[in-house]
Write a protein that holds these residues in place. Structure first.
Motif, PDB file in Angstrom:
ATOM      1  N   LYS A 156      -5.571 -14.542 -14.244  1.00  0.00           N
ATOM      2  CA  LYS A 156      -4.437 -13.606 -14.247  1.00  0.00           C
ATOM      3  C   LYS A 156      -4.176 -13.091 -15.666  1.00  0.00           C
ATOM      4  O   LYS A 156      -3.948 -11.894 -15.858  1.00  0.00           O
ATOM      5  N   LEU A 157      -4.246 -13.966 -16.650  1.00  0.00           N
ATOM      6  CA  LEU A 157      -4.036 -13.564 -18.035  1.00  0.00           C
ATOM      7  C   LEU A 157      -5.134 -12.596 -18.489  1.00  0.00           C
ATOM      8  O   LEU A 157      -4.846 -11.536 -19.060  1.00  0.00           O
ATOM      9  N   VAL A 158      -6.388 -12.941 -18.214  1.00  0.00           N
ATOM     10  CA  VAL A 158      -7.507 -12.080 -18.597  1.00  0.00           C
ATOM     11  C   VAL A 158      -7.418 -10.738 -17.865  1.00  0.00           C
ATOM     12  O   VAL A 158      -7.615  -9.670 -18.466  1.00  0.00           O
ATOM     13  N   LEU A 159      -7.103 -10.787 -16.578  1.00  0.00           N
ATOM     14  CA  LEU A 159      -6.981  -9.572 -15.783  1.00  0.00           C
ATOM     15  C   LEU A 159      -5.870  -8.671 -16.322  1.00  0.00           C
ATOM     16  O   LEU A 159      -6.024  -7.448 -16.402  1.00  0.00           O
ATOM     17  N   THR A 160      -4.773  -9.261 -16.735  1.00  0.00           N
ATOM     18  CA  THR A 160      -3.662  -8.493 -17.304  1.00  0.00           C
ATOM     19  C   THR A 160      -4.102  -7.760 -18.564  1.00  0.00           C
ATOM     20  O   THR A 160      -3.851  -6.557 -18.726  1.00  0.00           O
ATOM     21  N   VAL A 161      -4.772  -8.472 -19.458  1.00  0.00           N
ATOM     22  CA  VAL A 161      -5.252  -7.864 -20.703  1.00  0.00           C
ATOM     23  C   VAL A 161      -6.234  -6.733 -20.392  1.00  0.00           C
ATOM     24  O   VAL A 161      -6.151  -5.645 -20.968  1.00  0.00           O
ATOM     25  N   LEU A 162      -7.165  -6.983 -19.464  1.00  0.00           N
ATOM     26  CA  LEU A 162      -8.151  -5.959 -19.100  1.00  0.00           C
ATOM     27  C   LEU A 162      -7.486  -4.725 -18.487  1.00  0.00           C
ATOM     28  O   LEU A 162      -7.851  -3.591 -18.817  1.00  0.00           O
ATOM     29  N   LEU A 163      -6.534  -4.944 -17.595  1.00  0.00           N
ATOM     30  CA  LEU A 163      -5.858  -3.805 -16.968  1.00  0.00           C
ATOM     31  C   LEU A 163      -5.079  -2.979 -17.980  1.00  0.00           C
ATOM     32  O   LEU A 163      -5.076  -1.741 -17.920  1.00  0.00           O
ATOM     33  N   PHE A 164      -4.418  -3.645 -18.932  1.00  0.00           N
ATOM     34  CA  PHE A 164      -3.720  -2.903 -19.979  1.00  0.00           C
ATOM     35  C   PHE A 164      -4.714  -2.128 -20.841  1.00  0.00           C
ATOM     36  O   PHE A 164      -4.472  -0.965 -21.173  1.00  0.00           O
ATOM     37  N   ALA A 165      -5.814  -2.755 -21.192  1.00  0.00           N
ATOM     38  CA  ALA A 165      -6.823  -2.086 -22.024  1.00  0.00           C
ATOM     39  C   ALA A 165      -7.381  -0.855 -21.314  1.00  0.00           C
ATOM     40  O   ALA A 165      -7.465   0.232 -21.904  1.00  0.00           O
ATOM     41  N   VAL A 166      -7.729  -1.018 -20.046  1.00  0.00           N
ATOM     42  CA  VAL A 166      -8.267   0.106 -19.278  1.00  0.00           C
ATOM     43  C   VAL A 166      -7.226   1.215 -19.148  1.00  0.00           C
ATOM     44  O   VAL A 166      -7.531   2.399 -19.353  1.00  0.00           O
ATOM     45  N   ALA A 167      -6.006   0.835 -18.845  1.00  0.00           N
ATOM     46  CA  ALA A 167      -4.945   1.832 -18.677  1.00  0.00           C
ATOM     47  C   ALA A 167      -4.700   2.613 -19.965  1.00  0.00           C
ATOM     48  O   ALA A 167      -4.568   3.831 -19.943  1.00  0.00           O
ATOM     49  N   LEU A 168      -4.674   1.912 -21.071  1.00  0.00           N
ATOM     50  CA  LEU A 168      -4.386   2.582 -22.345  1.00  0.00           C
ATOM     51  C   LEU A 168      -5.553   3.419 -22.849  1.00  0.00           C
ATOM     52  O   LEU A 168      -5.343   4.430 -23.523  1.00  0.00           O
TER      53      LEU A 168
END
Length: 125
Positions: A87-99
């Motif tokens: 969940k932590l890794v997925l959160t970071v990845l989703l923010f990175a992709v979104a930004l």
């Protein structure tokens, strides 16, 4: 014992549904407020932030509920630890992709994500 596990599982599933409903409501309100105060760009940013919070909650729930009732405590703990780590890794990845992929406003994005986290904990009360 099996019946007790089934009741506990049903209660956990109901709590998860409540969390997701509260997160959806919070995200929807944030999108409406952002649209009213700042326009469509801020509304989209708020929606993405809330969406990230909801997606990681769904992932975590699926991970935890992948352990059938009656399994050992070690299996349940393993599912929780793996779920939190991913969940932590997925959160970071989703923010990175979104930004990187979208032209988002950071403040509505992060505030709505934070609101979904707060809603997660409030829904448990």
């Amino acid at each position: 014992m099996i019946q007790e596990n089934m009741k506990a599982s049903a209660g956990a599933r109901k709590a998860t549904q409540r969390i997701l409903v509260v997160q959806l409501v919070v995200t929807s309100l944030a999108v409406l407020i952002a649209a009213f105060l700042g326009g469509s760009e801020k509304a989209v940013s708020a929606g993405v932030g809330g969406g990230i919070g909801i997606v990681v909650t769904v992932y975590f729930a699926l991970q935890v509920f992948s352990v059938r009732p009656g399994r050992t405590a070690a299996k349940m703990a393993q599912a929780l630890y793996i779920g939190e780590a991913v969940k932590l890794v997925l959160t970071v990845l989703l923010f990175a992709v979104a930004l990187v992929l979208f032209d988002l406003e950071f403040l509505p994005l992060i505030l709505t994500y934070a609101a979904t986290l707060a809603a997660y904990w409030l829904a448990l009360l």
